[in-house]
Design a protein around this motif. Structure first.
Motif, PDB file in Angstrom:
ATOM      1  N   LYS A  37      -6.228  -2.590  11.365  1.00 42.40           N
ATOM      2  CA  LYS A  37      -6.043  -3.975  10.929  1.00 42.40           C
ATOM      3  C   LYS A  37      -7.375  -4.709  10.832  1.00 42.40           C
ATOM      4  CE  LYS A  37      -1.415  -4.046  12.824  1.00 42.40           C
ATOM      5  NZ  LYS A  37      -1.489  -2.596  13.072  1.00 42.40           N
ATOM      6  N   VAL A  38      -8.273  -4.438  11.763  1.00 43.30           N
ATOM      7  CA  VAL A  38      -9.608  -5.035  11.682  1.00 43.30           C
ATOM      8  C   VAL A  38     -10.309  -4.570  10.411  1.00 43.30           C
ATOM      9  CG1 VAL A  38     -11.873  -5.175  12.775  1.00 43.30           C
ATOM     10  CG2 VAL A  38      -9.806  -5.231  14.181  1.00 43.30           C
ATOM     11  N   ALA A  39     -10.173  -3.281  10.105  1.00 44.08           N
ATOM     12  CA  ALA A  39     -10.789  -2.744   8.895  1.00 44.08           C
ATOM     13  C   ALA A  39     -10.209  -3.417   7.651  1.00 44.08           C
ATOM     14  CB  ALA A  39     -10.584  -1.230   8.831  1.00 44.08           C
ATOM     15  N   LEU A  40      -8.895  -3.663   7.659  1.00 42.09           N
ATOM     16  CA  LEU A  40      -8.265  -4.323   6.519  1.00 42.09           C
ATOM     17  C   LEU A  40      -8.789  -5.738   6.347  1.00 42.09           C
ATOM     18  CD1 LEU A  40      -6.187  -4.414   4.245  1.00 42.09           C
ATOM     19  CD2 LEU A  40      -4.473  -5.090   5.938  1.00 42.09           C
ATOM     20  N   LEU A  41      -8.930  -6.477   7.442  1.00 45.41           N
ATOM     21  CA  LEU A  41      -9.441  -7.842   7.354  1.00 45.41           C
ATOM     22  C   LEU A  41     -10.874  -7.863   6.817  1.00 45.41           C
ATOM     23  CD1 LEU A  41      -8.037  -9.393  10.649  1.00 45.41           C
ATOM     24  CD2 LEU A  41      -7.334  -9.928   8.319  1.00 45.41           C
ATOM     25  N   VAL A  42     -11.684  -6.922   7.267  1.00 45.76           N
ATOM     26  CA  VAL A  42     -13.058  -6.839   6.763  1.00 45.76           C
ATOM     27  C   VAL A  42     -13.048  -6.545   5.270  1.00 45.76           C
ATOM     28  CG1 VAL A  42     -15.199  -5.522   6.880  1.00 45.76           C
ATOM     29  CG2 VAL A  42     -14.020  -6.176   8.982  1.00 45.76           C
ATOM     30  N   LEU A  43     -12.160  -5.636   4.839  1.00 50.03           N
ATOM     31  CA  LEU A  43     -12.069  -5.299   3.424  1.00 50.03           C
ATOM     32  C   LEU A  43     -11.633  -6.514   2.606  1.00 50.03           C
ATOM     33  CD1 LEU A  43     -12.048  -3.276   1.087  1.00 50.03           C
ATOM     34  CD2 LEU A  43      -9.690  -2.696   1.715  1.00 50.03           C
ATOM     35  N   ILE A  44     -10.631  -7.257   3.114  1.00 49.26           N
ATOM     36  CA  ILE A  44     -10.168  -8.452   2.405  1.00 49.26           C
ATOM     37  C   ILE A  44     -11.296  -9.460   2.267  1.00 49.26           C
ATOM     38  CG2 ILE A  44      -8.606 -10.433   2.526  1.00 49.26           C
ATOM     39  CD1 ILE A  44      -6.598  -8.591   3.917  1.00 49.26           C
ATOM     40  N   ALA A  45     -12.033  -9.675   3.364  1.00 53.86           N
ATOM     41  CA  ALA A  45     -13.144 -10.622   3.325  1.00 53.86           C
ATOM     42  C   ALA A  45     -14.194 -10.188   2.308  1.00 53.86           C
ATOM     43  CB  ALA A  45     -13.763 -10.751   4.714  1.00 53.86           C
ATOM     44  N   PHE A  65      -2.914   1.275  25.757  1.00 57.28           N
ATOM     45  CA  PHE A  65      -1.766   1.827  25.046  1.00 57.28           C
ATOM     46  C   PHE A  65      -1.987   1.630  23.548  1.00 57.28           C
ATOM     47  CE2 PHE A  65       2.576   2.828  24.065  1.00 57.28           C
ATOM     48  CZ  PHE A  65       3.060   3.510  25.181  1.00 57.28           C
ATOM     49  N   TYR A  66      -1.743   2.698  22.787  1.00 56.46           N
ATOM     50  CA  TYR A  66      -1.991   2.622  21.344  1.00 56.46           C
ATOM     51  C   TYR A  66      -1.119   1.546  20.693  1.00 56.46           C
ATOM     52  CZ  TYR A  66       2.451   4.823  20.014  1.00 56.46           C
ATOM     53  OH  TYR A  66       3.790   5.067  19.805  1.00 56.46           O
ATOM     54  N   ARG A  67      -1.604   0.987  19.606  1.00 59.49           N
ATOM     55  CA  ARG A  67      -0.825   0.010  18.850  1.00 59.49           C
ATOM     56  C   ARG A  67      -0.897   0.339  17.371  1.00 59.49           C
ATOM     57  NH1 ARG A  67      -2.406  -5.920  16.675  1.00 59.49           N
ATOM     58  NH2 ARG A  67      -0.529  -6.152  15.401  1.00 59.49           N
ATOM     59  N   ILE A  68       0.235   0.681  16.798  1.00 59.59           N
ATOM     60  CA  ILE A  68       0.356   0.884  15.361  1.00 59.59           C
ATOM     61  C   ILE A  68       1.601   0.118  14.910  1.00 59.59           C
ATOM     62  CG2 ILE A  68       0.797   2.529  13.504  1.00 59.59           C
ATOM     63  CD1 ILE A  68      -1.976   2.817  14.575  1.00 59.59           C
ATOM     64  N   ASP A  69       1.421  -0.890  14.063  1.00 60.52           N
ATOM     65  CA  ASP A  69       2.547  -1.630  13.504  1.00 60.52           C
ATOM     66  C   ASP A  69       2.088  -2.285  12.215  1.00 60.52           C
ATOM     67  OD1 ASP A  69       1.307  -4.206  14.239  1.00 60.52           O
ATOM     68  OD2 ASP A  69       1.912  -3.723  16.286  1.00 60.52           O
ATOM     69  N   THR A  70       2.964  -3.059  11.593  1.00 60.49           N
ATOM     70  CA  THR A  70       2.642  -3.683  10.311  1.00 60.49           C
ATOM     71  C   THR A  70       2.285  -5.154  10.452  1.00 60.49           C
ATOM     72  OG1 THR A  70       4.966  -4.259   9.880  1.00 60.49           O
ATOM     73  CG2 THR A  70       4.204  -2.098   9.123  1.00 60.49           C
ATOM     74  N   ALA A 105       0.836  -1.209   0.000  1.00 59.59           N
ATOM     75  CA  ALA A 105       0.000   0.000   0.000  1.00 59.59           C
ATOM     76  C   ALA A 105       0.866   1.252   0.000  1.00 59.59           C
ATOM     77  CB  ALA A 105      -0.912   0.002   1.225  1.00 59.59           C
ATOM     78  N   PRO A 106       0.495   2.269  -0.782  1.00 61.72           N
ATOM     79  CA  PRO A 106       1.250   3.527  -0.767  1.00 61.72           C
ATOM     80  C   PRO A 106       1.091   4.240   0.566  1.00 61.72           C
ATOM     81  CG  PRO A 106      -0.764   3.754  -2.051  1.00 61.72           C
ATOM     82  CD  PRO A 106      -0.634   2.296  -1.719  1.00 61.72           C
ATOM     83  N   THR A 107       2.019   5.138   0.826  1.00 60.10           N
ATOM     84  CA  THR A 107       2.023   5.833   2.105  1.00 60.10           C
ATOM     85  C   THR A 107       0.706   6.550   2.369  1.00 60.10           C
ATOM     86  OG1 THR A 107       4.422   6.138   1.996  1.00 60.10           O
ATOM     87  CG2 THR A 107       3.204   7.592   3.467  1.00 60.10           C
ATOM     88  N   TRP A 108       0.129   7.177   1.337  1.00 60.32           N
ATOM     89  CA  TRP A 108      -1.116   7.927   1.552  1.00 60.32           C
ATOM     90  C   TRP A 108      -2.233   6.999   1.996  1.00 60.32           C
ATOM     91  CZ3 TRP A 108      -5.411   6.459  -1.014  1.00 60.32           C
ATOM     92  CH2 TRP A 108      -5.260   5.766  -2.221  1.00 60.32           C
ATOM     93  N   ALA A 109      -2.239   5.768   1.485  1.00 62.22           N
ATOM     94  CA  ALA A 109      -3.284   4.832   1.873  1.00 62.22           C
ATOM     95  C   ALA A 109      -3.114   4.402   3.328  1.00 62.22           C
ATOM     96  CB  ALA A 109      -3.262   3.610   0.957  1.00 62.22           C
ATOM     97  N   LYS A 110      -1.875   4.177   3.757  1.00 59.59           N
ATOM     98  CA  LYS A 110      -1.626   3.815   5.150  1.00 59.59           C
ATOM     99  C   LYS A 110      -2.044   4.955   6.070  1.00 59.59           C
ATOM    100  CE  LYS A 110       2.505   1.164   3.805  1.00 59.59           C
ATOM    101  NZ  LYS A 110       2.220  -0.205   4.186  1.00 59.59           N
ATOM    102  N   ILE A 124      -4.991   4.832   8.993  1.00 52.07           N
ATOM    103  CA  ILE A 124      -4.741   5.146  10.400  1.00 52.07           C
ATOM    104  C   ILE A 124      -5.588   6.339  10.838  1.00 52.07           C
ATOM    105  CG2 ILE A 124      -2.993   5.961  12.031  1.00 52.07           C
ATOM    106  CD1 ILE A 124      -0.941   4.324  10.451  1.00 52.07           C
ATOM    107  N   ALA A 125      -5.690   7.360   9.961  1.00 52.10           N
ATOM    108  CA  ALA A 125      -6.488   8.537  10.315  1.00 52.10           C
ATOM    109  C   ALA A 125      -7.962   8.183  10.455  1.00 52.10           C
ATOM    110  CB  ALA A 125      -6.298   9.624   9.260  1.00 52.10           C
ATOM    111  N   LEU A 126      -8.441   7.269   9.606  1.00 55.03           N
ATOM    112  CA  LEU A 126      -9.855   6.929   9.603  1.00 55.03           C
ATOM    113  C   LEU A 126     -10.219   5.921  10.684  1.00 55.03           C
ATOM    114  CD1 LEU A 126     -12.536   7.401   8.144  1.00 55.03           C
ATOM    115  CD2 LEU A 126     -11.948   5.522   6.591  1.00 55.03           C
ATOM    116  N   PHE A 127      -9.357   4.901  10.860  1.00 55.74           N
ATOM    117  CA  PHE A 127      -9.700   3.804  11.768  1.00 55.74           C
ATOM    118  C   PHE A 127      -8.832   3.755  13.023  1.00 55.74           C
ATOM    119  CE2 PHE A 127     -10.818   2.280   7.460  1.00 55.74           C
ATOM    120  CZ  PHE A 127     -12.178   2.110   7.649  1.00 55.74           C
TER     121      PHE A 127
END
Length: 502
Positions: free
Chosen positions: A67-75, A222-227, A50-55, A59-62
């Motif tokens: 990651k949950v949003a990504l899994l829903v999108l994949i499904a 505690f926030y969690r942001i990773d790949t 994914a390009p940087t703008w998409a990441k 993050i800004a939206l969800f």
């Protein structure tokens, strides 16, 4: 006479076949290759591609639910593609079955190209693709009176059975991962050694104002942001850290050897570079670990070295300026967080904590490798995606209260937190409706490496009001009003909230 099934039934048959295939693939992954489930493999590949703008947008939206949003999108995409495969099979067999198999092939490529790929990484997606393709071929055949064709009732039973089998297999795979359960048991049984140097929180550090971020962020908040789409679960007995590269002496450190060292406590605030002005991707914790500078001193970096490339077990990399790991700041290999072993989501068994830098260049979780190198010889995960190579924390402040769009008129309290790790906050100023800046009261900071709470009494007349804050650093800097997005090295601007005094 042969009759083709209806378009709606064909689409449903494709969906049912995909559910069956995905479920069986997840089940095979749980047994043979936990890090290579079809969903995780494709999702991880999408994260990397994914390009940087998409990441940033995700993050800004969800936020931390990205990651949950990504899994829903994949499904959703998978089920849509499966329905298309069913429709194609209805009118152009066997191309629909081939399309279903292609979905599995995509999963295979995504799985085997991961940095932490299992030896059997191909198998879950292969099973999923083969099952989906076979399901489409078997279910979407002429439902005639001919021998071998499915009756309407038989078709219904077959498709519902496929969906149920797939769903049950997926659920069982999530609950039946014996390897993950055993490592969780190991983590829960760990008793961390006492700190050689203990950290203390001074009196007056917590203002006790309801609504202001707590001085110490609980682990589960505690926030969690990773790949990592699937959180690595590493057995401490198998963990080791290699320090190599531009050093005179290569070092390999095991879990037992790390715990035997004189561990130190420190309170450090971590912040994500994706945090927007006034955002919540920041937290403060009590960490237990060993200073990285001591390990690097033993390894003796060569004079030309200026960067340490840290690597996670799942392949993520971060480039950290060597000087920030060898000066007097509390840059540590952390094993504990707020009195407990690190949570899996925050790097168990070992992660890096480096005050004064955004996490993308320093806070590597599940760390297994430190390569001493140079910025002109190596690039890290996020620098390859357009972010700056060095990420010093910028001066920030945030209003936590009042919250909500309406507040009572009259006397109120404006309060929040401010931070610039490894520099320190000297003060915070607040203004109402663009008026003059007023100096807020500052709590006692735990250290320059932590955020600090602040407050200011204010009188609000009935009507709308804009409340704005800015911080002053110990280095004499005033927080800039210039608005800038997170990319490529952190957002800037003053935090303003609008409230209506009733």
């Amino acid at each position: 006479m042969e009759k083709r099934i209806g378009a709606g039934a064909a689409g449903w048959a494709g969906v049912a076949s995909a559910i069956a295939g995905a479920g069986l693939g997840e089940l095979v992954a749980a047994v043979s290759a936990p890090r290579s489930s079809p969903f995780a493999s494709i999702g991880s590949a999408l994260i990397d591609l994914a390009p940087t703008w998409a990441k940033d947008a995700a993050i800004a939206l969800f936020g931390t639910a990205d990651k949950v949003a990504l899994l829903v999108l994949i499904a959703a995409v998978l089920l849509g593609a499966a329905a298309v495969a069913g429709l194609v099979q209805r009118i152009r067999p066997p191309w629909g079955s081939a399309l279903a198999g292609l979905l599995g092939a995509i999963g295979i490529v995504a799985a085997v190209t991961r940095a932490d790929a299992d030896p059997l990484a191909f198998l879950p997606s292969a099973i999923a693709g083969a099952t989906g393709a076979a399901g489409v071929w078997l279910l979407i055949r002429p439902t005639a009176d001919q021998a071998g064709g499915l009756s309407r009732r038989g078709f219904l039973v077959a498709t519902v059975s496929a969906a149920v089998v797939g769903g049950a297999a997926a659920a069982w795979s999530g609950a039946g991962n014996a390897t993950g359960r055993s490592i969780r048991v190991v983590r829960d049984a760990i008793r961390l050694p006492s700190a050689h140097n203990r950290a203390s929180v001074p009196d007056g550090a917590d203002l006790g104002i309801e609504g202001v971020a707590p001085l110490i962020t609980p682990n589960n908040e505690f926030y969690r942001i990773d790949t990592a789409l699937i959180v690595p679960e590493i057995d401490p007995a198998e963990w080791s850290l290699r320090i190599h590269g531009l050093v005179e002496r290569e070092i390999t450190l095991t879990w037992d050897e790390l715990l035997a060292l004189p561990l130190e406590e420190s309170v450090t605030t971590l912040a994500c570079v994706s945090n927007t002005v006034g955002g919540g991707l920041i937290g403060n914790a009590l960490w237990l670990g060993y200073p990285i500078r001591h390990l690097l001193a033993d390894a003796r970096p060569l004079p030309e070295a200026d960067m340490v490339l840290s690597r996670s077990q799942d392949g993520f990399t971060a480039g950290t300026p060597l000087e920030t790991l060898t000066d007097d700041r509390n840059a540590i290999l952390a094993v504990g967080m707020n009195g407990d072993p690190l949570p899996f989501e925050h790097g168990f068994p070992v992660r890096m904590v480096v005050p004064g830098l955004y996490g993308y260049v320093s806070a590597t979780k599940w760390v297994v490798d430190l390569e001493v190198t140079r910025f002109d010889r190596a690039r890290a995960y996020w620098t390859d995606r357009g972010w700056t190579a060095e990420g010093p924390i910028k001066l920030h402040s945030r209003i936590d209260v009042p919250r909500g769009s309406e507040v009572p008129s009259g006397e109120t309290v404006v309060a929040g937190v401010a931070w610039q790790q490894h520099v320190g906050v000297a003060g915070v100023e607040v203004r109402v409706d663009g008026g003059s800046w007023q100096r807020a009261s500052l709590a006692t900071a735990i250290s320059d490496d932590t955020w600090v709470q602040w407050s200011l009494p204010a009188t609000l007349t009935p009507g709308e009001h804009d409340l704005t804050c800015r911080a002053l650093s110990r280095a004499g800097e005033t927080q800039t009003a210039e608005q800038a997005p997170p990319a490529p090295n952190g957002a800037t601007g003053h935090h303003t909230v609008r409230v209506t005094a009733a």
